[in-house]
Design an enzyme around this catalytic site. Structure first.
Site, PDB file in Angstrom:
ATOM      1  N   GLY A  21       0.861  -1.340   0.168  1.00 17.71           N
ATOM      2  CA  GLY A  21      -0.030  -0.031   0.040  1.00 17.71           C
ATOM      3  C   GLY A  21       0.818   1.339  -0.088  1.00 17.71           C
ATOM      4  O   GLY A  21       0.391   2.378   0.382  1.00 17.71           O
ATOM      5  N   SER A  22       2.023   1.209  -0.530  1.00 16.20           N
ATOM      6  CA  SER A  22       2.917   2.353  -0.505  1.00 16.20           C
ATOM      7  C   SER A  22       2.221   3.454  -1.510  1.00 16.20           C
ATOM      8  O   SER A  22       2.119   4.737  -1.230  1.00 16.20           O
ATOM      9  CB  SER A  22       4.404   2.244  -0.824  1.00 16.20           C
ATOM     10  OG  SER A  22       4.200   1.874  -2.354  1.00 16.20           O
ATOM     11  N   ASN A  23       1.615   3.119  -2.788  1.00 13.37           N
ATOM     12  CA  ASN A  23       0.910   3.929  -3.441  1.00 13.37           C
ATOM     13  C   ASN A  23      -0.314   4.407  -2.946  1.00 13.37           C
ATOM     14  O   ASN A  23      -0.686   5.488  -3.065  1.00 13.37           O
ATOM     15  CB  ASN A  23       0.465   3.136  -4.867  1.00 13.37           C
ATOM     16  CG  ASN A  23       1.741   3.306  -6.060  1.00 13.37           C
ATOM     17  OD1 ASN A  23       2.176   4.214  -6.430  1.00 13.37           O
ATOM     18  ND2 ASN A  23       2.515   2.203  -6.204  1.00 13.37           N
ATOM     19  N   ARG A  74     -15.404 -15.045 -10.556  1.00 14.22           N
ATOM     20  CA  ARG A  74     -14.776 -14.029 -10.828  1.00 14.22           C
ATOM     21  C   ARG A  74     -16.033 -12.792 -10.939  1.00 14.22           C
ATOM     22  O   ARG A  74     -15.951 -11.868 -10.483  1.00 14.22           O
ATOM     23  CB  ARG A  74     -14.063 -14.018 -12.008  1.00 14.22           C
ATOM     24  CG  ARG A  74     -13.131 -12.821 -12.240  1.00 14.22           C
ATOM     25  CD  ARG A  74     -12.553 -12.837 -13.519  1.00 14.22           C
ATOM     26  NE  ARG A  74     -11.390 -14.069 -13.449  1.00 14.22           N
ATOM     27  CZ  ARG A  74     -10.257 -13.818 -12.780  1.00 14.22           C
ATOM     28  NH1 ARG A  74      -9.861 -12.447 -12.589  1.00 14.22           N
ATOM     29  NH2 ARG A  74      -9.168 -14.506 -12.866  1.00 14.22           N
ATOM     30  N   MET A  99      -3.749  -7.180  -6.776  1.00 17.99           N
ATOM     31  CA  MET A  99      -3.398  -8.386  -7.601  1.00 17.99           C
ATOM     32  C   MET A  99      -4.703  -9.207  -8.109  1.00 17.99           C
ATOM     33  O   MET A  99      -4.625 -10.394  -8.141  1.00 17.99           O
ATOM     34  CB  MET A  99      -2.423  -9.230  -6.620  1.00 17.99           C
ATOM     35  CG  MET A  99      -1.377  -8.653  -6.221  1.00 17.99           C
ATOM     36  SD  MET A  99      -0.189  -7.848  -7.459  1.00 17.99           S
ATOM     37  CE  MET A  99       0.447  -9.181  -8.181  1.00 17.99           C
ATOM     38  N   HIS A 118       1.392   0.671 -13.020  1.00 20.52           N
ATOM     39  CA  HIS A 118       2.007  -0.483 -13.690  1.00 20.52           C
ATOM     40  C   HIS A 118       3.586   0.011 -13.766  1.00 20.52           C
ATOM     41  O   HIS A 118       3.930   1.149 -14.300  1.00 20.52           O
ATOM     42  CB  HIS A 118       1.585  -0.946 -14.966  1.00 20.52           C
ATOM     43  CG  HIS A 118       2.175  -2.148 -15.525  1.00 20.52           C
ATOM     44  ND1 HIS A 118       1.924  -3.491 -14.851  1.00 20.52           N
ATOM     45  CD2 HIS A 118       3.370  -2.272 -16.288  1.00 20.52           C
ATOM     46  CE1 HIS A 118       2.590  -4.275 -15.624  1.00 20.52           C
ATOM     47  NE2 HIS A 118       3.631  -3.713 -16.303  1.00 20.52           N
ATOM     48  N   THR A 150      -8.953  -1.416 -19.033  1.00 22.76           N
ATOM     49  CA  THR A 150     -10.048  -1.862 -19.938  1.00 22.76           C
ATOM     50  C   THR A 150     -10.048  -3.185 -19.986  1.00 22.76           C
ATOM     51  O   THR A 150      -9.281  -4.042 -19.015  1.00 22.76           O
ATOM     52  CB  THR A 150      -9.557  -1.420 -21.281  1.00 22.76           C
ATOM     53  OG1 THR A 150      -8.544  -1.905 -21.750  1.00 22.76           O
ATOM     54  CG2 THR A 150      -9.553   0.098 -21.561  1.00 22.76           C
ATOM     55  N   LEU A 153      -5.544  -6.685 -20.374  1.00 24.79           N
ATOM     56  CA  LEU A 153      -4.549  -6.550 -19.394  1.00 24.79           C
ATOM     57  C   LEU A 153      -3.510  -5.414 -19.712  1.00 24.79           C
ATOM     58  O   LEU A 153      -2.829  -5.476 -20.699  1.00 24.79           O
ATOM     59  CB  LEU A 153      -4.060  -7.992 -19.131  1.00 24.79           C
ATOM     60  CG  LEU A 153      -3.169  -7.819 -17.703  1.00 24.79           C
ATOM     61  CD1 LEU A 153      -3.941  -7.620 -16.617  1.00 24.79           C
ATOM     62  CD2 LEU A 153      -2.450  -9.082 -17.874  1.00 24.79           C
ATOM     63  N   ASP A 154      -3.330  -4.284 -18.852  1.00 29.77           N
ATOM     64  CA  ASP A 154      -2.426  -3.729 -19.036  1.00 29.77           C
ATOM     65  C   ASP A 154      -2.505  -2.826 -20.250  1.00 29.77           C
ATOM     66  O   ASP A 154      -1.342  -2.453 -20.846  1.00 29.77           O
ATOM     67  CB  ASP A 154      -0.941  -4.037 -18.715  1.00 29.77           C
ATOM     68  CG  ASP A 154      -0.979  -4.527 -17.255  1.00 29.77           C
ATOM     69  OD1 ASP A 154      -1.611  -3.869 -16.242  1.00 29.77           O
ATOM     70  OD2 ASP A 154      -0.207  -5.521 -16.889  1.00 29.77           O
TER      71      ASP A 154
HETATM   72  C1  GRF Z   1       3.751  -1.401  -7.541  1.00 28.88           C
HETATM   73  O1  GRF Z   1       4.793  -1.540  -8.172  1.00 28.88           O
HETATM   74  C2  GRF Z   1       2.759  -1.090  -8.642  1.00 28.88           C
HETATM   75  O2  GRF Z   1       3.197  -0.572  -9.854  1.00 28.88           O
HETATM   76  C3  GRF Z   1       2.054  -2.456  -8.886  1.00 28.88           C
HETATM   77  O3  GRF Z   1       1.984  -2.851  -7.884  1.00 28.88           O
HETATM   78  C4  GRF Z   1       3.052  -2.562  -6.756  1.00 28.88           C
HETATM   79  C5  GRF Z   1       2.166  -2.051  -5.501  1.00 28.88           C
HETATM   80  O4  GRF Z   1       2.753  -1.425  -4.453  1.00 28.88           O
HETATM   81  N1  GRF Z   1       0.775  -2.494  -9.839  1.00 28.88           N
HETATM   82  P1  GRF Z   1       2.216  -0.842  -3.142  1.00 28.88           P
HETATM   83  O5  GRF Z   1       1.276  -1.977  -2.413  1.00 28.88           O
HETATM   84  O6  GRF Z   1       1.546   0.272  -3.849  1.00 28.88           O
HETATM   85  O7  GRF Z   1       3.453  -0.447  -2.327  1.00 28.88           O
END
Ligand code: GRF
Length: 211
Positions: A21-23, A74, A99, A118, A150, A153-154
């Site tokens: 969860g750093s983002n 799903r 994920m 990504h 969309t 994927l990616d």
């Molecule tokens: C990041 O590298 C992001 O690009 C990818 O998953 C990772 C998530 O990291 N989609 P965090 O959980 O936000 O630290």
């Protein structure tokens, strides 16, 4: 500092996580600091042990744990995600290390309103282990991408990208760590642009229509 509460009319963001969860933290900080005119209304994880849930709790943001194995398909899982996101009035969904592939129930409920980050310059190195793919291919420049999600994927319209040089001899972990710092800068900026409006989707392209 803006404070979330009943009188908080800022648009609601829902963040979906599976891990660290750093983002998410970067988004929480940007919302709290006013860099993005929105509030994180809910953080949803498919894993009860996601460390990011604690970050949400510390910020006073409601959390929901929806373990995907509790749903038989799903599609049923995606419908549960939509229901939870709607309960919090979410307008923009941000995948931040979630994920799971989100499918049509989510994409139809939130058209052009699901973002993902990504760790590569898409369309290079989609899927898992993008930093390792970049090292294995010997590229000299990789980067990070924020795109609209969309069904492919990616491969959705790219909102923002930033380049990250690959240093000789570095490991995938070292590259990933430097990419991560760029992610923390880029994701809030992409959210800010999305919220500002003045853009449209032209084929595969995210096009800004205002100067
Ligand atoms: C990041 O590298 C992001 O690009 C990818 O998953 C990772 C998530 O990291 N989609 P965090 O959980 O936000 O630290």
């Amino acid at each position: 500092m803006p404070v979330a509460g009943p009188a908080d009319s800022r648009p609601a963001i829902g963040v979906l996580i599976s891990g660290r969860g750093s983002n998410l933290q970067a988004i929480l900080d940007a919302a709290a600091g006013g860099q993005i005119p929105a509030r994180v209304a809910v953080v949803i994880s498919n894993r009860a042990d996601a460390a990011g849930l604690e970050r949400a709790r510390r910020a006073g943001v409601p959390t929901e744990v929806l373990p995907h194995r509790d749903w038989s398909s799903r599609e049923a899982y995606d419908r549960a995600l939509v229901e939870a996101l709607r309960r919090y009035g979410v307008r923009l969904v941000c995948l931040a290390g979630f994920m799971r592939v989100v499918g049509s129930p989510v994409l139809e409920a939130f058209p052009q309103a699901v973002l993902n980050i990504h760790p590569s310059l898409l369309p290079s190195f989609p899927g898992v282990d993008a930093p390792a793919q970049a090292i294995a291919h010997g590229v000299k420049v990789s980067g990070v991408t924020v795109h609209l999600v969309t069904a492919d994927l990616d491969a959705g319209p790219i909102v923002l990208q930033a380049a990250v040089p690959v240093h000789d001899g570095e490991t995938a972990e070292q590259l990933a760590a430097r990419q991560l710092s760029e992610e923390h800068r880029l994701y809030p900026e992409a959210i800010r642009r999305w919220l500002a409006g003045g853009w449209r989707i032209d084929g595969r392209r995210f096009v800004t229509t205002e100067s």
